[in-house]
Design a protein around this motif. Sequence first.
Motif, PDB file in Angstrom:
ATOM      1  N   ARG A 311      11.703  29.307 -29.843  1.00  0.00           N
ATOM      2  CA  ARG A 311      11.677  27.881 -29.545  1.00  0.00           C
ATOM      3  C   ARG A 311      11.865  27.103 -30.838  1.00  0.00           C
ATOM      4  O   ARG A 311      11.283  27.417 -31.872  1.00  0.00           O
ATOM      5  CB  ARG A 311      10.341  27.479 -28.898  1.00  0.00           C
ATOM      6  CG  ARG A 311      10.135  28.014 -27.499  1.00  0.00           C
ATOM      7  CD  ARG A 311      11.087  27.422 -26.498  1.00  0.00           C
ATOM      8  NE  ARG A 311      10.793  26.055 -26.158  1.00  0.00           N
ATOM      9  CZ  ARG A 311      10.101  25.687 -25.084  1.00  0.00           C
ATOM     10  NH1 ARG A 311       9.614  26.588 -24.253  1.00  0.00           N
ATOM     11  NH2 ARG A 311       9.895  24.400 -24.839  1.00  0.00           N
ATOM     12  N   SER A 312      12.687  26.071 -30.762  1.00  0.00           N
ATOM     13  CA  SER A 312      13.032  25.336 -31.986  1.00  0.00           C
ATOM     14  C   SER A 312      12.132  24.126 -32.182  1.00  0.00           C
ATOM     15  O   SER A 312      12.590  23.036 -32.498  1.00  0.00           O
ATOM     16  CB  SER A 312      14.505  24.904 -31.932  1.00  0.00           C
ATOM     17  OG  SER A 312      14.769  24.165 -30.756  1.00  0.00           O
ATOM     18  N   GLY A 313      10.841  24.321 -31.981  1.00  0.00           N
ATOM     19  CA  GLY A 313       9.882  23.240 -32.152  1.00  0.00           C
ATOM     20  C   GLY A 313       9.798  22.421 -30.886  1.00  0.00           C
ATOM     21  O   GLY A 313      10.700  21.654 -30.577  1.00  0.00           O
ATOM     22  N   ALA A 314       8.732  22.573 -30.115  1.00  0.00           N
ATOM     23  CA  ALA A 314       8.629  21.868 -28.842  1.00  0.00           C
ATOM     24  C   ALA A 314       7.180  21.859 -28.400  1.00  0.00           C
ATOM     25  O   ALA A 314       6.377  22.711 -28.795  1.00  0.00           O
ATOM     26  CB  ALA A 314       9.486  22.541 -27.778  1.00  0.00           C
ATOM     27  N   HIS A 315       6.841  20.880 -27.558  1.00  0.00           N
ATOM     28  CA  HIS A 315       5.529  20.900 -26.928  1.00  0.00           C
ATOM     29  C   HIS A 315       5.587  21.900 -25.778  1.00  0.00           C
ATOM     30  O   HIS A 315       6.494  21.865 -24.948  1.00  0.00           O
ATOM     31  CB  HIS A 315       5.140  19.521 -26.399  1.00  0.00           C
ATOM     32  CG  HIS A 315       3.725  19.460 -25.921  1.00  0.00           C
ATOM     33  ND1 HIS A 315       3.349  19.864 -24.650  1.00  0.00           N
ATOM     34  CD2 HIS A 315       2.587  19.071 -26.541  1.00  0.00           C
ATOM     35  CE1 HIS A 315       2.048  19.715 -24.519  1.00  0.00           C
ATOM     36  NE2 HIS A 315       1.551  19.232 -25.650  1.00  0.00           N
ATOM     37  N   VAL A 316       4.617  22.819 -25.745  1.00  0.00           N
ATOM     38  CA  VAL A 316       4.634  23.876 -24.741  1.00  0.00           C
ATOM     39  C   VAL A 316       3.324  23.873 -23.971  1.00  0.00           C
ATOM     40  O   VAL A 316       2.280  23.407 -24.465  1.00  0.00           O
ATOM     41  CB  VAL A 316       4.855  25.259 -25.391  1.00  0.00           C
ATOM     42  CG1 VAL A 316       6.226  25.340 -26.027  1.00  0.00           C
ATOM     43  CG2 VAL A 316       3.771  25.569 -26.426  1.00  0.00           C
ATOM     44  N   ASP A 317       3.371  24.404 -22.769  1.00  0.00           N
ATOM     45  CA  ASP A 317       2.185  24.555 -21.944  1.00  0.00           C
ATOM     46  C   ASP A 317       1.619  25.955 -22.095  1.00  0.00           C
ATOM     47  O   ASP A 317       2.233  26.834 -22.701  1.00  0.00           O
ATOM     48  CB  ASP A 317       2.526  24.288 -20.474  1.00  0.00           C
ATOM     49  CG  ASP A 317       2.801  22.823 -20.198  1.00  0.00           C
ATOM     50  OD1 ASP A 317       2.135  21.969 -20.825  1.00  0.00           O
ATOM     51  OD2 ASP A 317       3.685  22.531 -19.364  1.00  0.00           O
ATOM     52  N   VAL A 318       0.446  26.169 -21.527  1.00  0.00           N
ATOM     53  CA  VAL A 318      -0.180  27.490 -21.544  1.00  0.00           C
ATOM     54  C   VAL A 318       0.756  28.500 -20.865  1.00  0.00           C
ATOM     55  O   VAL A 318       1.363  28.220 -19.826  1.00  0.00           O
ATOM     56  CB  VAL A 318      -1.527  27.463 -20.810  1.00  0.00           C
ATOM     57  CG1 VAL A 318      -2.160  28.850 -20.797  1.00  0.00           C
ATOM     58  CG2 VAL A 318      -2.469  26.465 -21.452  1.00  0.00           C
ATOM     59  N   ASN A 319       0.912  29.663 -21.486  1.00  0.00           N
ATOM     60  CA  ASN A 319       1.688  30.770 -20.946  1.00  0.00           C
ATOM     61  C   ASN A 319       3.186  30.501 -20.929  1.00  0.00           C
ATOM     62  O   ASN A 319       3.941  31.186 -20.245  1.00  0.00           O
ATOM     63  CB  ASN A 319       1.219  31.128 -19.526  1.00  0.00           C
ATOM     64  CG  ASN A 319       1.388  32.612 -19.230  1.00  0.00           C
ATOM     65  OD1 ASN A 319       1.177  33.448 -20.099  1.00  0.00           O
ATOM     66  ND2 ASN A 319       1.754  32.935 -18.001  1.00  0.00           N
ATOM     67  N   GLU A 320       3.649  29.529 -21.697  1.00  0.00           N
ATOM     68  CA  GLU A 320       5.081  29.257 -21.787  1.00  0.00           C
ATOM     69  C   GLU A 320       5.687  30.111 -22.899  1.00  0.00           C
ATOM     70  O   GLU A 320       5.100  30.277 -23.970  1.00  0.00           O
ATOM     71  CB  GLU A 320       5.322  27.774 -22.065  1.00  0.00           C
ATOM     72  CG  GLU A 320       6.754  27.338 -21.895  1.00  0.00           C
ATOM     73  CD  GLU A 320       6.903  25.824 -21.886  1.00  0.00           C
ATOM     74  OE1 GLU A 320       8.056  25.363 -21.952  1.00  0.00           O
ATOM     75  OE2 GLU A 320       5.880  25.107 -21.843  1.00  0.00           O
ATOM     76  N   VAL A 321       6.884  30.638 -22.659  1.00  0.00           N
ATOM     77  CA  VAL A 321       7.531  31.522 -23.625  1.00  0.00           C
ATOM     78  C   VAL A 321       7.966  30.732 -24.850  1.00  0.00           C
ATOM     79  O   VAL A 321       8.585  29.672 -24.731  1.00  0.00           O
ATOM     80  CB  VAL A 321       8.739  32.228 -22.993  1.00  0.00           C
ATOM     81  CG1 VAL A 321       9.447  33.121 -24.016  1.00  0.00           C
ATOM     82  CG2 VAL A 321       8.322  33.060 -21.782  1.00  0.00           C
ATOM     83  N   VAL A 322       7.628  31.269 -26.030  1.00  0.00           N
ATOM     84  CA  VAL A 322       8.018  30.610 -27.284  1.00  0.00           C
ATOM     85  C   VAL A 322       8.942  31.484 -28.134  1.00  0.00           C
ATOM     86  O   VAL A 322       9.554  30.988 -29.082  1.00  0.00           O
ATOM     87  CB  VAL A 322       6.787  30.207 -28.116  1.00  0.00           C
ATOM     88  CG1 VAL A 322       5.981  29.136 -27.386  1.00  0.00           C
ATOM     89  CG2 VAL A 322       5.902  31.399 -28.448  1.00  0.00           C
ATOM     90  N   ALA A 323       9.045  32.762 -27.810  1.00  0.00           N
ATOM     91  CA  ALA A 323       9.949  33.641 -28.560  1.00  0.00           C
ATOM     92  C   ALA A 323      10.276  34.867 -27.722  1.00  0.00           C
ATOM     93  O   ALA A 323       9.482  35.295 -26.873  1.00  0.00           O
ATOM     94  CB  ALA A 323       9.320  34.077 -29.882  1.00  0.00           C
ATOM     95  N   LEU A 324      11.468  35.410 -27.956  1.00  0.00           N
ATOM     96  CA  LEU A 324      11.881  36.674 -27.369  1.00  0.00           C
ATOM     97  C   LEU A 324      12.111  37.671 -28.493  1.00  0.00           C
ATOM     98  O   LEU A 324      12.836  37.378 -29.448  1.00  0.00           O
ATOM     99  CB  LEU A 324      13.172  36.514 -26.566  1.00  0.00           C
ATOM    100  CG  LEU A 324      13.149  35.628 -25.316  1.00  0.00           C
ATOM    101  CD1 LEU A 324      14.555  35.549 -24.725  1.00  0.00           C
ATOM    102  CD2 LEU A 324      12.173  36.163 -24.294  1.00  0.00           C
TER     103      LEU A 324
END
Length: 336
Positions: A311-324
């Motif tokens: 993820r290139s910098g973002a507001h995320v929720d619980v259990n949201e994918v941020v990297a593969l």
Amino acid sequence: MSETPHLTFDIDQPGMSKGHLVVPKGADCEALPLPVFSLNKGEGPRLLITGGCHGNELEGPIVARRLIDWLPEAQTCGRVIVVPVLNPPAVQAWSRNTVVDGLNLNRVFPGRADGSVTERIADAVSRLLLPMADIVFDLHSFGPNWDLPPSSTTHPIADADLMAKTVRMAEAFKFPMTLVWEHHDTSGMFDMLAHSQGKVFVCAELGGGTVGSEALAIYEVGVHNALIALGLVEGKAERPAFRQHKSNQTLETRSSDELKSPARGIFEPRCSVLDEVKQGDLIGILHPMDSLSANSIDLRASTTSIVCAIRSGAHVDVNEVVALLARPQSLKIYGG
């Protein structure tokens, strides 16, 4: 006007021809004419190239239109059908999903003739264009909130022979990364329908949030390389450089390789795509923003792997994918 999907021109005529694939009107909107370009040079591979499935991924439509500028003169055999924009309402709204019905076109194939507009688009493409092709290149980008190197991707296929053919085709793009992506949300995807019919389907992807000239140039070179590999055009394949990376890696990622956020907050990446990481290496930091007492949370690699998307910098929720994360690919695990 016909109430069934139809083409406004003779797509089988030799040479360059163009017209529209008409998606019939419904209760939700009028008929949609999708521009279609057909380049018919006789015997040879039959290729369908599509872009604009998701409306906020504009590299595909741009590269598709670039192809139309030079491919008629360069093509030596076979037939190439180009549809630069599969989902005009989504592209016009710069929306991943169709704004009319809220559906994701790449989750409703083969569609429904009596469905909403997204389902009618899928039905028209499935019935009239897909049967004309043995190979499909679907031009995507990873969306505005992700960093992903220019990549050719596919999903695992139970048919080992088709899996091998598809990976070889994906590698022919010579992008910095070829990725076999085990994804949990595959119901109704365009490639799954094509694979079920024994067709080779490769999805081109890249990320970064902006439509940049360097990424577009790499994208176009990759598609050109694939056309050379098919024998549709002549020439020597190039291996474009991306952030000092010039070699191609064939990787695989599974659902278990997704790094997810443990809380709501802003994700700060601490590594880059194609970085090699070891167990315990820092991938990014999650900064909670709705608490005065919560500390920032380090997100670390669970095993030795390669960062294929972040993820290139973002507001995320619980259990949201941020990297593969990924590892070198092995065909044998996908044998049926």
